[in-house]
Design an enzyme around this catalytic site. Sequence first.
Site, PDB file in Angstrom:
ATOM      1  N   GLU A  71      61.673 -48.318 -42.092  1.00 52.96           N
ATOM      2  CA  GLU A  71      61.173 -49.678 -42.298  1.00 52.96           C
ATOM      3  C   GLU A  71      62.138 -50.502 -43.145  1.00 52.96           C
ATOM      4  OE1 GLU A  71      59.090 -50.223 -40.130  1.00 52.96           O
ATOM      5  OE2 GLU A  71      57.043 -50.159 -40.929  1.00 52.96           O
ATOM      6  N   THR A 124      59.856 -59.393 -38.283  1.00 50.38           N
ATOM      7  CA  THR A 124      59.209 -59.175 -39.576  1.00 50.38           C
ATOM      8  C   THR A 124      59.957 -59.892 -40.693  1.00 50.38           C
ATOM      9  OG1 THR A 124      58.414 -57.013 -38.837  1.00 50.38           O
ATOM     10  CG2 THR A 124      58.436 -57.423 -41.206  1.00 50.38           C
TER      11      THR A 124
END
Length: 257
Positions: A71, A124
């Site tokens: 991530e 994101t």
Amino acid sequence: MNVAGVALQALLQEYGKPEVGMEIAIRKNIHPGSGIGSSAASAAGAVAGANMLLNDHFSSDALIRFAMEGERLACGTPHADNVAPAILGGFTLVRSYQPLDVIALHTPADLWVTVIHPQIEVRTADAREILKQQVMLKDAIRQWGNVGALVAGLYREDYDLIARALEDVIVEPIRSILIPAFHDLKLRCREAGALGGGISGSGPSVFMLSKGEANARTVAAMMESIYAPLGVDYHIHVSRISSTGVKAIKAHQHAVL
């Protein structure tokens, strides 16, 4: 290197045996930028699969920590929002990052989710950029109350309380501008029987929780009626909330040494 490779590299580095190597093949139906955990699926799958080959050498908490490195590559922040439930299953609460403290929560037996994924990409990192850097105390208090109520609703299997708690006063008002027909979608899905919902991840996907499969599929039909005239391609997914987490559906004992 992609997110799966970075996560696996973190695992192997801590494993501490340079002669051990692995090869990864990724096959999935989650598109990048969907808001339903594309990067998390790759990172979680890679470390969970590697751990199976290593005879479950690492704990679930360690796997979450390794997957968070994927991530970090995807969005610049090593968060556990998606990798924790992918590995543990069901609902999870990240109480702390320093030290990492992830708590698995109760999943009501008849809780279903309907997700619509408009075929537009919201990165994101970009979705983070538009967020406010400061939050009003009154908004924070309201949000904390909703989080506490949601946890209580899950454990009590109180679907009315879950519905009241599904309110985001901090992120949703800003990010919703990136999603076509968001407010109409949310209002009409609740009228169709959804408990409530919101933006999935950083968007553009939108999720709605329902009690029971019949309600979840009615909500899916409502989503379709709203999006069909918009001229935006979309996918709709209906599923029970899984409490099992990542699992092997076909294991191959193969390692490159």
